[in-house]
Design a protein around this motif. Structure first.
Motif, PDB file in Angstrom:
ATOM      1  N   LEU A 125       0.837  -1.202   0.000  1.00  0.00           N
ATOM      2  CA  LEU A 125       0.000   0.000   0.000  1.00  0.00           C
ATOM      3  C   LEU A 125       0.875   1.257   0.000  1.00  0.00           C
ATOM      4  CD1 LEU A 125      -2.696  -1.101   2.603  1.00  0.00           C
ATOM      5  CD2 LEU A 125      -2.969  -0.992   0.117  1.00  0.00           C
ATOM      6  N   LEU A 126       1.925   1.232   0.801  1.00  0.00           N
ATOM      7  CA  LEU A 126       2.841   2.374   0.860  1.00  0.00           C
ATOM      8  C   LEU A 126       3.729   2.433  -0.377  1.00  0.00           C
ATOM      9  CD1 LEU A 126       3.927   2.002   4.594  1.00  0.00           C
ATOM     10  CD2 LEU A 126       2.434   3.772   3.675  1.00  0.00           C
ATOM     11  N   MET A 127       4.357   1.306  -0.695  1.00  0.00           N
ATOM     12  CA  MET A 127       5.319   1.288  -1.797  1.00  0.00           C
ATOM     13  C   MET A 127       4.650   1.629  -3.123  1.00  0.00           C
ATOM     14  SD  MET A 127       8.208  -1.585  -2.769  1.00  0.00           S
ATOM     15  CE  MET A 127       7.128  -2.807  -3.527  1.00  0.00           C
ATOM     16  N   TYR A 128       3.475   1.075  -3.383  1.00  0.00           N
ATOM     17  CA  TYR A 128       2.792   1.345  -4.645  1.00  0.00           C
ATOM     18  C   TYR A 128       2.367   2.807  -4.756  1.00  0.00           C
ATOM     19  CZ  TYR A 128       2.393  -3.533  -6.221  1.00  0.00           C
ATOM     20  OH  TYR A 128       2.662  -4.799  -6.678  1.00  0.00           O
ATOM     21  N   THR A 129       1.967   3.405  -3.626  1.00  0.00           N
ATOM     22  CA  THR A 129       1.551   4.812  -3.672  1.00  0.00           C
ATOM     23  C   THR A 129       2.746   5.717  -3.960  1.00  0.00           C
ATOM     24  OG1 THR A 129      -0.218   4.326  -2.079  1.00  0.00           O
ATOM     25  CG2 THR A 129       0.334   6.632  -2.431  1.00  0.00           C
ATOM     26  N   VAL A 130       3.873   5.451  -3.301  1.00  0.00           N
ATOM     27  CA  VAL A 130       5.085   6.236  -3.561  1.00  0.00           C
ATOM     28  C   VAL A 130       5.520   6.071  -5.018  1.00  0.00           C
ATOM     29  CG1 VAL A 130       7.534   6.509  -2.995  1.00  0.00           C
ATOM     30  CG2 VAL A 130       5.857   6.190  -1.163  1.00  0.00           C
ATOM     31  N   GLN A 131       5.466   4.836  -5.523  1.00  0.00           N
ATOM     32  CA  GLN A 131       5.828   4.583  -6.923  1.00  0.00           C
ATOM     33  C   GLN A 131       4.862   5.287  -7.870  1.00  0.00           C
ATOM     34  OE1 GLN A 131       5.865   0.298  -7.164  1.00  0.00           O
ATOM     35  NE2 GLN A 131       7.990   0.128  -6.480  1.00  0.00           N
ATOM     36  N   LEU A 132       3.578   5.246  -7.544  1.00  0.00           N
ATOM     37  CA  LEU A 132       2.568   5.922  -8.366  1.00  0.00           C
ATOM     38  C   LEU A 132       2.891   7.399  -8.499  1.00  0.00           C
ATOM     39  CD1 LEU A 132      -0.338   6.235  -9.663  1.00  0.00           C
ATOM     40  CD2 LEU A 132      -1.147   6.590  -7.309  1.00  0.00           C
ATOM     41  N   PHE A 133       3.177   8.057  -7.377  1.00  0.00           N
ATOM     42  CA  PHE A 133       3.465   9.486  -7.401  1.00  0.00           C
ATOM     43  C   PHE A 133       4.776   9.779  -8.132  1.00  0.00           C
ATOM     44  CE2 PHE A 133       0.886  10.285  -3.266  1.00  0.00           C
ATOM     45  CZ  PHE A 133      -0.289  10.357  -4.005  1.00  0.00           C
ATOM     46  N   ALA A 134       5.760   8.881  -7.984  1.00  0.00           N
ATOM     47  CA  ALA A 134       7.048   9.098  -8.649  1.00  0.00           C
ATOM     48  C   ALA A 134       6.941   8.942 -10.161  1.00  0.00           C
ATOM     49  CB  ALA A 134       8.086   8.126  -8.087  1.00  0.00           C
ATOM     50  N   GLN A 135       6.101   8.013 -10.607  1.00  0.00           N
ATOM     51  CA  GLN A 135       5.994   7.698 -12.029  1.00  0.00           C
ATOM     52  C   GLN A 135       4.946   8.528 -12.753  1.00  0.00           C
ATOM     53  OE1 GLN A 135       5.271   3.477 -11.920  1.00  0.00           O
ATOM     54  NE2 GLN A 135       7.284   3.012 -11.038  1.00  0.00           N
ATOM     55  N   HIS A 136       4.028   9.144 -12.002  1.00  0.00           N
ATOM     56  CA  HIS A 136       2.945   9.926 -12.624  1.00  0.00           C
ATOM     57  C   HIS A 136       2.870  11.303 -11.961  1.00  0.00           C
ATOM     58  CE1 HIS A 136       1.327   6.476 -14.916  1.00  0.00           C
ATOM     59  NE2 HIS A 136       1.707   5.771 -13.866  1.00  0.00           N
ATOM     60  N   PRO A 137       3.706  12.238 -12.405  1.00  0.00           N
ATOM     61  CA  PRO A 137       3.726  13.582 -11.807  1.00  0.00           C
ATOM     62  C   PRO A 137       2.362  14.269 -11.831  1.00  0.00           C
ATOM     63  CG  PRO A 137       5.616  13.262 -13.263  1.00  0.00           C
ATOM     64  CD  PRO A 137       4.714  12.088 -13.460  1.00  0.00           C
ATOM     65  N   ASP A 138       1.538  13.956 -12.833  1.00  0.00           N
ATOM     66  CA  ASP A 138       0.219  14.574 -12.908  1.00  0.00           C
ATOM     67  C   ASP A 138      -0.669  14.113 -11.758  1.00  0.00           C
ATOM     68  OD1 ASP A 138       0.353  12.010 -14.115  1.00  0.00           O
ATOM     69  OD2 ASP A 138      -1.555  12.329 -15.132  1.00  0.00           O
ATOM     70  N   VAL A 139      -0.567  12.828 -11.400  1.00  0.00           N
ATOM     71  CA  VAL A 139      -1.349  12.309 -10.275  1.00  0.00           C
ATOM     72  C   VAL A 139      -0.845  12.933  -8.974  1.00  0.00           C
ATOM     73  CG1 VAL A 139      -2.020  10.249  -8.977  1.00  0.00           C
ATOM     74  CG2 VAL A 139      -1.836  10.139 -11.479  1.00  0.00           C
ATOM     75  N   LEU A 140       0.465  12.990  -8.812  1.00  0.00           N
ATOM     76  CA  LEU A 140       1.036  13.611  -7.617  1.00  0.00           C
ATOM     77  C   LEU A 140       0.583  15.060  -7.505  1.00  0.00           C
ATOM     78  CD1 LEU A 140       2.891  13.789  -5.171  1.00  0.00           C
ATOM     79  CD2 LEU A 140       4.813  14.173  -6.731  1.00  0.00           C
ATOM     80  N   ALA A 141       0.627  15.793  -8.606  1.00  0.00           N
ATOM     81  CA  ALA A 141       0.242  17.214  -8.582  1.00  0.00           C
ATOM     82  C   ALA A 141      -1.204  17.379  -8.117  1.00  0.00           C
ATOM     83  CB  ALA A 141       0.423  17.824  -9.967  1.00  0.00           C
ATOM     84  N   LYS A 142      -2.057  16.448  -8.505  1.00  0.00           N
ATOM     85  CA  LYS A 142      -3.468  16.517  -8.101  1.00  0.00           C
ATOM     86  C   LYS A 142      -3.599  16.412  -6.581  1.00  0.00           C
ATOM     87  CE  LYS A 142      -6.082  12.942  -9.049  1.00  0.00           C
ATOM     88  NZ  LYS A 142      -6.946  11.987  -9.788  1.00  0.00           N
TER      89      LYS A 142
END
Length: 257
Positions: A189-206
């Motif tokens: 849950l933690l690792m996938y979320t960090v990876q998601l934000f690292a790989q998808h700057p648009d999602v992180l920005a949201k």
């Protein structure tokens, strides 16, 4: 209600701190969680911050429930609506449900409990024709969990020894079994979320734009993955508010640093 009633000078200073990063260090029984709760209420009541722009994370479901109950008594249930308040894992689980497609996982993923995780570890060991008396499932699972808490995926796992090579192989097989079962373990849950934000700057920005205020209870018990997540979420507005007691850390065995 007057949010500062009953607070001492140092507690009031923390609750009313200006925007920007704030670290509150305090000993046992000094009201750390109370300060965090009143800080959230201060943002909503005095600074007119919309509750949905606030995320507050803690380490246990019990602490999260108590914080929400306190806030509902202070602000009223309607003014707490939209507030994201929960454990690191629950917060990440909600994000991954909403962002399943870019995260590359099933929206209907199951969260495996400790027993199910150990069952899959044992299956992975059997699939690799390894002796589970020599390579104890609990120990292998612990090594894999530590790797995930340090954000190390199977392909990047450093061996350095024959036992390490075995752990790497079991880790790879275990992850394949998780995918086959549309499952995530707690560390995922933690690792996938960090990876998601690292790989998808648009999602992180949201999420950076949504969560303008990030608050953390028991900050001394954060591990590498949790710390990375906090840095990501607070990376735009820098409003990171942490309460901690460095002498009370109890999760070093789980990667807390």
């Amino acid at each position: 209600m007057d949010l500062l009633d009953g607070l001492n000078n140092q507690q009031q200073k923390a609750v009313t701190a200006s925007d920007g990063p704030v670290l509150v260090l305090a000993g046992p029984g000094s009201g750390k969680t109370r300060v965090l709760t009143h800080r959230v209420a201060w943002l909503v009541q005095e600074l007119d911050v919309a509750p949905w722009r606030i995320v507050a994370v803690t380490f246990t479901n019990k602490a999260a429930r108590e914080m929400r109950e306190r806030l509902e008594r202070i602000l009223g249930p309607s003014r707490c609506r939209g507030l994201t308040l929960g454990t690191f894992h629950a917060t990440c689980a909600r994000i991954l449900r909403r962002e399943a497609d870019p995260a590359g996982i099933s929206r209907n993923y199951a969260i495996l409990d400790s027993d199910d995780q150990l069952r899959l570890i044992k299956q992975a060991i059997r699939d690799l024709n390894l002796d589970d008396k020599r390579y104890r499932p609990q120990a292998v699972h612990g090594a894999i969990s530590r790797a995930k808490n340090e954000l190390i995926p199977p392909e990047a796992y450093s061996t350095g020894s024959y036992y390490g090579e075995i752990v790497k192989r079991v880790y790879e097989r275990y992850q394949a079994l998780l995918v086959a079962n549309s499952g995530l373990d707690f560390d995922d849950l933690l690792m996938y979320t960090v990876q998601l934000f690292a790989q998808h700057p648009d999602v992180l920005a949201k999420y950076q734009e949504r969560y303008r205020y990030v608050l953390v209870d028991e900050f001394q018990d954060t591990n590498q993955a949790q710390y990375a997540l906090l840095r990501q979420l607070s990376g735009r507005h820098h409003n990171l508010f942490c309460v901690a007691d460095e002498d009370q850390s109890i999760y070093a065995w789980r990667g807390a640093d």
